[in-house]
Design an enzyme around this catalytic site. Sequence first.
Site, PDB file in Angstrom:
ATOM      1  N   HIS A   1      -9.517 129.033  49.589  1.00 32.95           N
ATOM      2  CA  HIS A   1      -9.806 130.126  48.661  1.00 32.95           C
ATOM      3  C   HIS A   1     -10.337 131.337  49.429  1.00 32.95           C
ATOM      4  O   HIS A   1     -11.198 131.198  50.300  1.00 32.95           O
ATOM      5  CB  HIS A   1     -10.865 129.703  47.639  1.00 32.95           C
ATOM      6  CG  HIS A   1     -10.337 128.785  46.582  1.00 32.95           C
ATOM      7  ND1 HIS A   1     -11.147 127.990  45.806  1.00 32.95           N
ATOM      8  CD2 HIS A   1      -9.068 128.535  46.168  1.00 32.95           C
ATOM      9  CE1 HIS A   1     -10.411 127.290  44.961  1.00 32.95           C
ATOM     10  NE2 HIS A   1      -9.147 127.611  45.164  1.00 32.95           N
TER      11      HIS A   1
ATOM     12  N   ARG B   1      -5.163 118.516  43.059  1.00 31.50           N
ATOM     13  CA  ARG B   1      -5.968 119.459  43.851  1.00 31.50           C
ATOM     14  C   ARG B   1      -7.295 119.732  43.144  1.00 31.50           C
ATOM     15  O   ARG B   1      -8.353 119.771  43.780  1.00 31.50           O
ATOM     16  CB  ARG B   1      -5.179 120.749  44.056  1.00 31.50           C
ATOM     17  CG  ARG B   1      -5.919 121.878  44.756  1.00 31.50           C
ATOM     18  CD  ARG B   1      -4.932 123.004  45.032  1.00 31.50           C
ATOM     19  NE  ARG B   1      -5.558 124.304  45.238  1.00 31.50           N
ATOM     20  CZ  ARG B   1      -5.954 124.765  46.420  1.00 31.50           C
ATOM     21  NH1 ARG B   1      -5.839 124.007  47.487  1.00 31.50           N
ATOM     22  NH2 ARG B   1      -6.479 125.967  46.524  1.00 31.50           N
TER      23      ARG B   1
ATOM     24  N   HIS C   1      -0.741 119.640  40.447  1.00 24.61           N
ATOM     25  CA  HIS C   1      -1.834 120.565  40.758  1.00 24.61           C
ATOM     26  C   HIS C   1      -3.179 120.007  40.301  1.00 24.61           C
ATOM     27  O   HIS C   1      -4.223 120.361  40.865  1.00 24.61           O
ATOM     28  CB  HIS C   1      -1.580 121.925  40.103  1.00 24.61           C
ATOM     29  CG  HIS C   1      -2.394 123.023  40.703  1.00 24.61           C
ATOM     30  ND1 HIS C   1      -2.240 123.450  42.011  1.00 24.61           N
ATOM     31  CD2 HIS C   1      -3.394 123.792  40.188  1.00 24.61           C
ATOM     32  CE1 HIS C   1      -3.097 124.426  42.265  1.00 24.61           C
ATOM     33  NE2 HIS C   1      -3.807 124.641  41.180  1.00 24.61           N
TER      34      HIS C   1
ATOM     35  N   ARG D   1      -2.180 122.630  47.864  1.00 25.61           N
ATOM     36  CA  ARG D   1      -1.247 123.101  46.838  1.00 25.61           C
ATOM     37  C   ARG D   1       0.080 122.408  47.107  1.00 25.61           C
ATOM     38  O   ARG D   1       0.404 122.071  48.245  1.00 25.61           O
ATOM     39  CB  ARG D   1      -1.061 124.613  46.912  1.00 25.61           C
ATOM     40  CG  ARG D   1      -2.349 125.418  46.756  1.00 25.61           C
ATOM     41  CD  ARG D   1      -2.071 126.907  46.954  1.00 25.61           C
ATOM     42  NE  ARG D   1      -3.270 127.718  46.777  1.00 25.61           N
ATOM     43  CZ  ARG D   1      -4.080 128.082  47.765  1.00 25.61           C
ATOM     44  NH1 ARG D   1      -3.809 127.713  49.015  1.00 25.61           N
ATOM     45  NH2 ARG D   1      -5.146 128.821  47.518  1.00 25.61           N
TER      46      ARG D   1
ATOM     47  N   TYR E   1     -15.369 125.093  39.919  1.00 25.69           N
ATOM     48  CA  TYR E   1     -15.487 123.637  39.960  1.00 25.69           C
ATOM     49  C   TYR E   1     -16.919 123.187  39.692  1.00 25.69           C
ATOM     50  O   TYR E   1     -17.140 122.050  39.262  1.00 25.69           O
ATOM     51  CB  TYR E   1     -14.985 123.097  41.297  1.00 25.69           C
ATOM     52  CG  TYR E   1     -13.497 123.292  41.449  1.00 25.69           C
ATOM     53  CD1 TYR E   1     -12.600 122.517  40.721  1.00 25.69           C
ATOM     54  CD2 TYR E   1     -12.983 124.288  42.272  1.00 25.69           C
ATOM     55  CE1 TYR E   1     -11.244 122.718  40.819  1.00 25.69           C
ATOM     56  CE2 TYR E   1     -11.618 124.493  42.378  1.00 25.69           C
ATOM     57  CZ  TYR E   1     -10.756 123.709  41.654  1.00 25.69           C
ATOM     58  OH  TYR E   1      -9.403 123.910  41.751  1.00 25.69           O
TER      59      TYR E   1
ATOM     60  N   LYS F   1      -1.589 130.554  51.149  1.00 21.48           N
ATOM     61  CA  LYS F   1      -1.200 131.812  50.514  1.00 21.48           C
ATOM     62  C   LYS F   1      -1.406 132.983  51.465  1.00 21.48           C
ATOM     63  O   LYS F   1      -2.346 133.003  52.255  1.00 21.48           O
ATOM     64  CB  LYS F   1      -2.022 132.039  49.239  1.00 21.48           C
ATOM     65  CG  LYS F   1      -1.573 131.207  48.044  1.00 21.48           C
ATOM     66  CD  LYS F   1      -2.337 131.623  46.799  1.00 21.48           C
ATOM     67  CE  LYS F   1      -1.826 130.918  45.566  1.00 21.48           C
ATOM     68  NZ  LYS F   1      -2.566 131.345  44.346  1.00 21.48           N
TER      69      LYS F   1
END
Length: 333
Positions: A302, A279, A276, A182, A311, A208
């Site tokens: 994730h 990514r 982004h 990110r 994806y 995150k």
Amino acid sequence: MASTDAQKAERAERGLLAGATPEMGAALAGWLARLGHERRLSPKTREAYARDVSTFLGLLAQHLGRRPGLDDLAGLNPRDVRAVIAARRAEGPEGIAPRTQMRFLAAARSFARHLEREGLGKVGALAAVRAPRIARTLPRPLAPADARALADPATRAGEEREPWVLARDAAVLALLYGSGLRISEALGLMRRDMPEPGRGDQILVHGKGGKTRMVPVLRPVLEMIDAYARACPYDLEPTAPLFRGAKGGPLSPRIVQLAVERMRGALGLPDSATPHALRHSFATHLLGRGGDLRSIQELLGHASLSTTQIYAAVDSATLMAAWKAAHPRARQD
């Protein structure tokens, strides 16, 4: 950058507590402490939650005609909650997006769960109201050649900018595509997070929610980062941000976005070509080359495999588009 995010979170939390009754303020303080210590949410998430609950209580005060107390929350019915949500949705000339509405409701529900855990009352009306539906759109990756062009210093060779700035931007974009970071993760790197030249091919990434993960870095990308570090006019201390702005402070994501916008026009790329998107391209291209979803999930950081599975849908959609473009029978239909 992290300290700035923490300061913003603290200001939002102080603002939330300042407008509450003493009883409500004590409950909110306990909830905020839980978010920070037990759930270990990032400063940005804590800031968003504090602002959303502050807005919820402010709109509820308008609806009730007084500052709400804990008894008022327990006495809410679904109609009251819908009135607050409608008022939030109507803010601004075009209203707010469904995703923002969903986060607004999620923050209020988080506070309600805290109240119930602490025996301070049950706000059942919040659970009875459905969150807005969000149309799930597929990521739009770039073609491999376009992704490489965005991270190629030669693409911007004609721009009248200092060479170290061009080297810096190319290194950031190469990280986004080469390691699937990110933009906040790339710009959050410190000098000490990078391996010494020739002594490793992994970096420690702070993702995150304060989670960290080890991510492999391609040798050409490490060489680009090293070239930037040698050209950078500022002293890159081990515990300071690796990527610097023109005046020596932390590099802003907006600067990287503007660089991509300029290259987008030069390369004839669509508006969906953003930092982004690199990514997204990393994940899609890995999957197309036989990478398994579990490994890609780990690389992207994730929390849930379901987030990574999107994806697979992108890869299938790409295959179908190629089939329709190339197969004779498909062209006839």
